[in-house]
Design an enzyme around this catalytic site. Structure first.
Site, PDB file in Angstrom:
ATOM      1  N   GLU A 200      20.006  24.337  54.513  1.00  0.00           N
ATOM      2  CA  GLU A 200      21.319  24.102  53.890  1.00  0.00           C
ATOM      3  C   GLU A 200      21.773  25.299  53.059  1.00  0.00           C
ATOM      4  O   GLU A 200      22.099  25.184  51.877  1.00  0.00           O
ATOM      5  CB  GLU A 200      21.295  22.820  53.049  1.00  0.00           C
ATOM      6  CG  GLU A 200      21.153  21.577  53.904  1.00  0.00           C
ATOM      7  CD  GLU A 200      21.413  20.268  53.156  1.00  0.00           C
ATOM      8  OE1 GLU A 200      21.324  20.247  51.927  1.00  0.00           O
ATOM      9  OE2 GLU A 200      21.697  19.260  53.826  1.00  0.00           O
ATOM     10  N   GLU A 390      18.617  16.641  60.165  1.00  0.00           N
ATOM     11  CA  GLU A 390      18.568  15.661  59.073  1.00  0.00           C
ATOM     12  C   GLU A 390      19.703  14.685  59.265  1.00  0.00           C
ATOM     13  O   GLU A 390      20.845  15.100  59.470  1.00  0.00           O
ATOM     14  CB  GLU A 390      18.787  16.320  57.690  1.00  0.00           C
ATOM     15  CG  GLU A 390      17.624  17.075  57.152  1.00  0.00           C
ATOM     16  CD  GLU A 390      17.870  17.583  55.727  1.00  0.00           C
ATOM     17  OE1 GLU A 390      18.592  16.919  54.955  1.00  0.00           O
ATOM     18  OE2 GLU A 390      17.340  18.653  55.413  1.00  0.00           O
TER      19      GLU A 390
END
Ligand code: P53
Length: 494
Positions: A200, A390
């Site tokens: 991320e 995810e």
């Protein structure tokens, strides 16, 4: 069959949220070791000793806790730090991987803790105990024909690098990271094929936008320089990885949020486009296309940012593009200039409430269609294989008298998202993997809570550190096993 025969099904965790054993076998400290728990409406706190020797805490603002001038990060005696013990994956990985294998995983995403390999981040020799640990974990995966998918950075820069170098705004971290990457790529070149450089990566500046007026030009200056240095480090790692083993598939990792215009007011349409540019494309474009988007200059100007970028950097970015685009997806957000609309109250979610969607107890919108939208949009932009690494629902679970856990809400969430993936694949998207987040309950990154649970496997541990750490299966365990056994078909029919 929608899902290709060799589609990778599995789950994902991160070192600092699962391993525990924070001071074992020579591991150095990372930021989460000096960060307390929080909740949906109270921030996690970074703890320190100030220049006069007094203990104190400052809001951690996600992952970039700032402490006062002259203060030192410190573990305080009276505080509880959920990541210290986490769910003790460090000692229980064999039991956990066995359960993953029972579900039929063909892939397991985890991260290597830099501070286990180089405790201070800048040693010349790696810590053998750290190398041995991950070797043993990867061998355990291989035993069950599970492909490890390995992030080498999951928000866990060794704390000593924050203290001694000022963190990622210092270019020196590029070489330190590349050296660390070289060590782990070389060490595990025959055990690991799939690698991710930075988890991320886009959070650094995307969450500055979410903090709105609280973020200053100085924050953006630092944030964009951090990103630039990480882009160069990531590109160098990609180049090096391919030299070490040309078979490596190396990906970036983007926090994928689907943004919608809140109304059809043209001002909202434009604001939304700009949100995609600053939040999502900014990093993806550099890492997948090898250059900054045309809008980057506008963003820098908006925040009075001047970046230290060399010609050589630009060459490296051009060459070191990723082999696949990987991302997380939990929710969509609404972007609007109409501030009179009802706002979402959640951690890390933002903008106006979407009347067509329902929200989790942590304020995250349940939006599988937003996933299909993201998949189609991103695939069209980059035409690279995609991995959804995810996706999941953080929820309170209730353990019944007999120990069972009926998490039908979690099953519903995943079923809808698998259906969305299949629709995108039918529309031509090359999606190659799905790893659900927190396949086993772990400490929440955002709030530090245990009770924000994502797992198909329950872990007996609460927010004060009480619990046996015993593992048990939730209803979702058997359900996901069936998903894998039918290659996703059961989600399309029931
Ligand atoms: P938690 C914010 C928004 C979306 C994803 O998050 C995020 C975050 C930052 O917390 O992070 C990713 O645990 C991250 C994981 C994290 C997971 O999403 O706050 O890569 O480390 O645990 C879920 O509910």
């Amino acid at each position: 069959m929608t899902f290709p025969k060799n589609f990778l099904w599995g789950g994902a965790i991160a070192a600092n949220q699962a391993e525990g054993a924070y001071n074992v076998d020579g591991r150095g400290l990372v930021q989460t070791d000096v960060t307390t728990g929080g909740s949906v409406n109270s921030s996690r706190m970074t703890t320190y000793i100030d220049k006069d020797g007094n203990p104190g805490k400052a809001p951690s603002m996600g992952h970039n806790g700032r402490i006062p001038e002259g203060a030192k990060f410190a573990v305080l005696e009276d505080e509880y730090y959920p990541n210290h013990k986490a769910v003790d994956f460090y000692h229980r990985y064999k039991e956990d991987i066995k359960l993953f294998a029972e579900m039929g995983y063909s892939v397991f995403r985890l991260s290597i803790s830099w501070a286990r390999i180089f405790p201070n981040g800048d040693e010349t020799e790696p810590n053998q105990a750290g190398l041995d640990f991950y070797r043993s974990v990867f061998e355990e995966c291989r035993k069950y024909n599970i492909e490890p998918l390995v992030s080498i950075w999951h928000f866990d820069t060794p704390l000593a690098l924050e203290v001694n170098y000022g963190g990622w705004s210092n270019r020196k971290l590029i070489d330190l990271y590349v050296n660390y990457a070289k060590v782990v790529f070389t060490e595990y070149k025959d055990l690991v094929k799939y690698w991710l450089t930075f988890n991320e990566i886009n959070n650094t500046t995307m969450f500055l936008d979410i903090y709105g007026d609280a973020a200053t030009d100085e924050d953006y200056q630092e944030g964009y320089q951090v990103l630039h240095n990480q882009f160069v480090a990531s590109a160098k790692a990609v180049l090096l990885g391919h030299e070490i083993n040309p078979e490596f598939m190396i990906g970036n990792m983007i926090c994928g949020i689907t943004f919608y215009p809140g109304t059809c007011d043209p001002a909202d349409i434009l604001a939304n486009q700009h949100k995609w540019e600053s939040g999502i494309y900014y990093c993806g474009d550099v890492q997948a296309k090898g250059k900054y988007g045309t809008y980057a200059k506008r963003l820098w100007k908006e925040h009075n940012v001047t970046l230290d970028i060399t010609e050589e950097d630009l060459e490296i970015l051009k060459k070191g593009t990723v082999d696949m685009y990987t991302f997380s997806y939990y929710m969509s957000n609404n972007v609007t200039t109409h501030t009179d609309q009802e706002q979402v109250a959640g951690n890390f979610s933002s903008g106006a409430k979407n009347p067509y969607l329902t929200y989790s107890d942590w304020g995250w919108a349940h939006d599988p269609t937003g996933l299909q939208y993201y998949l189609e949009k991103i695939y069209d932009r980059y035409e690279l294989p995609l991995m959804l690494v995810e996706n999941g629902l953080g929820a309170f679970d209730t353990v019944e008298e007999d120990g069972s856990i009926h998490d039908d809400y979690r099953i519903d969430y995943h079923r809808a998202h698998v259906k969305a993936m299949s629709d995108a694949i039918d529309n031509g998207v090359d999606l190659i993997a799905y790893t659900t987040w927190g396949c086993i309950d772990i400490v929440s990154a955002g709030t530090g809570e245990m009770r924000k649970r994502y797992g198909f496997i329950y872990v007996d541990m609460d927010d004060e550190g009480n619990g046996t750490l015993n593992r048990s299966k939730k209803d979702s365990f058997e359900w996901y096993k069936e998903v894998i056994a039918t290659n996703g078909q059961n989600c399309l029919t029931d």
